[in-house]
Design a protein around this motif. Structure first.
Motif, PDB file in Angstrom:
ATOM      1  N   ALA A   1       0.838  -1.201   0.000  1.00  0.00           N
ATOM      2  CA  ALA A   1       0.000   0.000   0.000  1.00  0.00           C
ATOM      3  C   ALA A   1       0.873   1.252   0.000  1.00  0.00           C
ATOM      4  CB  ALA A   1      -0.931  -0.014   1.204  1.00  0.00           C
ATOM      5  N   LYS A   2       1.966   1.211   0.748  1.00  0.00           N
ATOM      6  CA  LYS A   2       2.882   2.356   0.797  1.00  0.00           C
ATOM      7  C   LYS A   2       3.496   2.597  -0.580  1.00  0.00           C
ATOM      8  CE  LYS A   2       6.422   4.206   3.845  1.00  0.00           C
ATOM      9  NZ  LYS A   2       7.301   3.939   4.975  1.00  0.00           N
ATOM     10  N   ALA A   3       3.904   1.510  -1.244  1.00  0.00           N
ATOM     11  CA  ALA A   3       4.472   1.636  -2.591  1.00  0.00           C
ATOM     12  C   ALA A   3       3.411   2.132  -3.570  1.00  0.00           C
ATOM     13  CB  ALA A   3       5.032   0.288  -3.053  1.00  0.00           C
ATOM     14  N   LEU A   4       2.184   1.628  -3.422  1.00  0.00           N
ATOM     15  CA  LEU A   4       1.079   2.064  -4.278  1.00  0.00           C
ATOM     16  C   LEU A   4       0.831   3.561  -4.078  1.00  0.00           C
ATOM     17  CD1 LEU A   4      -1.266   1.196  -6.185  1.00  0.00           C
ATOM     18  CD2 LEU A   4      -2.632   0.837  -4.134  1.00  0.00           C
ATOM     19  N   LYS A   5       0.842   3.972  -2.831  1.00  0.00           N
ATOM     20  CA  LYS A   5       0.625   5.384  -2.506  1.00  0.00           C
ATOM     21  C   LYS A   5       1.736   6.242  -3.123  1.00  0.00           C
ATOM     22  CE  LYS A   5       0.375   8.405   1.543  1.00  0.00           C
ATOM     23  NZ  LYS A   5       0.417   8.428   3.005  1.00  0.00           N
ATOM     24  N   SER A   6       2.967   5.800  -2.956  1.00  0.00           N
ATOM     25  CA  SER A   6       4.100   6.543  -3.490  1.00  0.00           C
ATOM     26  C   SER A   6       4.033   6.613  -5.018  1.00  0.00           C
ATOM     27  CB  SER A   6       5.393   5.876  -3.042  1.00  0.00           C
ATOM     28  OG  SER A   6       6.492   6.480  -3.661  1.00  0.00           O
ATOM     29  N   GLY A   7       3.757   5.470  -5.638  1.00  0.00           N
ATOM     30  CA  GLY A   7       3.657   5.432  -7.103  1.00  0.00           C
ATOM     31  C   GLY A   7       2.515   6.284  -7.616  1.00  0.00           C
ATOM     32  N   ALA A   8       1.396   6.265  -6.894  1.00  0.00           N
ATOM     33  CA  ALA A   8       0.240   7.052  -7.305  1.00  0.00           C
ATOM     34  C   ALA A   8       0.552   8.541  -7.232  1.00  0.00           C
ATOM     35  CB  ALA A   8      -0.957   6.726  -6.420  1.00  0.00           C
ATOM     36  N   MET A   9       1.289   8.937  -6.215  1.00  0.00           N
ATOM     37  CA  MET A   9       1.622  10.349  -6.068  1.00  0.00           C
ATOM     38  C   MET A   9       2.623  10.797  -7.132  1.00  0.00           C
ATOM     39  SD  MET A   9       1.734  10.622  -1.918  1.00  0.00           S
ATOM     40  CE  MET A   9       2.153  12.357  -1.842  1.00  0.00           C
ATOM     41  N   GLN A  10       3.403   9.882  -7.682  1.00  0.00           N
ATOM     42  CA  GLN A  10       4.399  10.218  -8.708  1.00  0.00           C
ATOM     43  C   GLN A  10       3.780  10.292 -10.106  1.00  0.00           C
ATOM     44  OE1 GLN A  10       7.477  11.073  -7.752  1.00  0.00           O
ATOM     45  NE2 GLN A  10       6.824  10.626  -5.669  1.00  0.00           N
ATOM     46  N   SER A  11       2.699   9.547 -10.315  1.00  0.00           N
ATOM     47  CA  SER A  11       2.078   9.487 -11.642  1.00  0.00           C
ATOM     48  C   SER A  11       1.143  10.673 -11.838  1.00  0.00           C
ATOM     49  CB  SER A  11       1.301   8.182 -11.799  1.00  0.00           C
ATOM     50  OG  SER A  11       0.481   8.233 -12.942  1.00  0.00           O
ATOM     51  N   LYS A  12       1.459  11.505 -12.814  1.00  0.00           N
ATOM     52  CA  LYS A  12       0.652  12.699 -13.091  1.00  0.00           C
ATOM     53  C   LYS A  12      -0.757  12.303 -13.515  1.00  0.00           C
ATOM     54  CE  LYS A  12       0.564  17.211 -14.466  1.00  0.00           C
ATOM     55  NZ  LYS A  12      -0.082  17.999 -13.461  1.00  0.00           N
ATOM     56  N   ILE A  13      -0.873  11.309 -14.398  1.00  0.00           N
ATOM     57  CA  ILE A  13      -2.193  10.881 -14.897  1.00  0.00           C
ATOM     58  C   ILE A  13      -3.019  10.298 -13.758  1.00  0.00           C
ATOM     59  CG2 ILE A  13      -3.368   9.228 -16.412  1.00  0.00           C
ATOM     60  CD1 ILE A  13      -0.992   9.580 -18.352  1.00  0.00           C
ATOM     61  N   PHE A  14      -2.435   9.390 -12.983  1.00  0.00           N
ATOM     62  CA  PHE A  14      -3.149   8.753 -11.867  1.00  0.00           C
ATOM     63  C   PHE A  14      -3.542   9.787 -10.832  1.00  0.00           C
ATOM     64  CE2 PHE A  14      -3.527   5.789  -8.225  1.00  0.00           C
ATOM     65  CZ  PHE A  14      -4.421   4.897  -8.792  1.00  0.00           C
ATOM     66  N   LYS A  15      -2.604  10.730 -10.587  1.00  0.00           N
ATOM     67  CA  LYS A  15      -2.863  11.777  -9.597  1.00  0.00           C
ATOM     68  C   LYS A  15      -4.027  12.659 -10.059  1.00  0.00           C
ATOM     69  CE  LYS A  15       0.682  14.394  -9.024  1.00  0.00           C
ATOM     70  NZ  LYS A  15       1.840  15.191  -8.638  1.00  0.00           N
ATOM     71  N   THR A  16      -4.026  13.015 -11.348  1.00  0.00           N
ATOM     72  CA  THR A  16      -5.031  13.941 -11.881  1.00  0.00           C
ATOM     73  C   THR A  16      -6.404  13.294 -12.039  1.00  0.00           C
ATOM     74  OG1 THR A  16      -3.284  15.082 -13.083  1.00  0.00           O
ATOM     75  CG2 THR A  16      -5.541  15.511 -13.792  1.00  0.00           C
ATOM     76  N   TYR A  17      -6.447  12.038 -12.530  1.00  0.00           N
ATOM     77  CA  TYR A  17      -7.732  11.428 -12.882  1.00  0.00           C
ATOM     78  C   TYR A  17      -8.282  10.446 -11.840  1.00  0.00           C
ATOM     79  CZ  TYR A  17      -6.900  13.574 -17.370  1.00  0.00           C
ATOM     80  OH  TYR A  17      -6.679  14.490 -18.369  1.00  0.00           O
ATOM     81  N   VAL A  18      -7.468  10.078 -10.862  1.00  0.00           N
ATOM     82  CA  VAL A  18      -7.958   9.137  -9.848  1.00  0.00           C
ATOM     83  C   VAL A  18      -7.846   9.733  -8.449  1.00  0.00           C
ATOM     84  CG1 VAL A  18      -7.686   6.842  -8.821  1.00  0.00           C
ATOM     85  CG2 VAL A  18      -7.392   7.129 -11.284  1.00  0.00           C
ATOM     86  N   ILE A  19      -6.629  10.046  -8.047  1.00  0.00           N
ATOM     87  CA  ILE A  19      -6.401  10.456  -6.660  1.00  0.00           C
ATOM     88  C   ILE A  19      -7.149  11.731  -6.294  1.00  0.00           C
ATOM     89  CG2 ILE A  19      -4.668  11.244  -5.015  1.00  0.00           C
ATOM     90  CD1 ILE A  19      -2.735   9.323  -6.246  1.00  0.00           C
ATOM     91  N   MET A  20      -6.950  12.773  -7.068  1.00  0.00           N
ATOM     92  CA  MET A  20      -7.567  14.055  -6.712  1.00  0.00           C
ATOM     93  C   MET A  20      -9.097  14.007  -6.787  1.00  0.00           C
ATOM     94  SD  MET A  20      -4.733  16.795  -8.039  1.00  0.00           S
ATOM     95  CE  MET A  20      -5.857  18.141  -7.953  1.00  0.00           C
TER      96      MET A  20
END
Length: 169
Positions: A25-44
């Protein structure tokens, strides 16, 4: 005793999954925060949506009718969304383990019930077979009793005839 072992086994499995899931989960969180697309379309969007629902529920419970919900800034939204996604991952993994354990336990119980049904059926068959043997034995005993009574009468007749022959001589 086996129920207790299964309970401890299930708890141990959940604990193991949590321990394995945390670094993932920590790696997933870190990877998600690094990915611009994932950050923009999923996380936020997830973070903003959960924040909106959270604020609306809290303000409604406090009696406010039309409270304005402000959007989270990007940094807070990314942190919040990534945290939510990592928690969701851990929760999903734990749920999968619980479902697996429940299914395994249910299958084990089902097999046990099936074995009991089969054993009960076999006992009933054996009982019916014994009843049949007893019925046949009763019939044979009755036949033999009838034959013994007949032989007893014949022996009695022979005694009478023998006595009559002795008396004549």
């Amino acid at each position: 005793s086996s129920g207790i072992n299964a309970e401890y086994g299930g708890k141990l499995a959940i604990l193991a999954v949590k321990q394995v899931a945390k670094p993932i989960a920590k790696a997933l969180k870190s990877g998600a925060m690094q990915s611009k697309i994932f950050k923009t379309y999923v996380i936020m969007p997830v973070a903003q949506g959960v924040n909106w629902v959270d604020v609306k529920v809290k303000t409604t419970l406090m009696g406010a009718k039309r409270a304005k919900v402000y959007k989270l800034n990007e940094q807070v939204a990314v942190e919040y969304g990534a945290e939510l996604i990592s928690e969701l991952f851990i929760y999903t993994l734990g749920t999968m383990v619980l479902i697996y354990e429940y299914t395994r336990s249910a299958n084990k119980e089902e097999k046990k019930e099936q074995r009991i049904k089969e054993e009960t059926s076999k006992i009933r068959e054996d009982l019916e077979q014994l009843k049949s043997c007893v019925f046949e034995s009763d019939f044979i005993i009755e036949q033999q009793s009838a034959e013994m009574r007949s032989l007893h009468r014949q022996v009695g007749d022979l005694h009478s005839k023998l006595a009559a022959l002795k008396a004549d001589s």
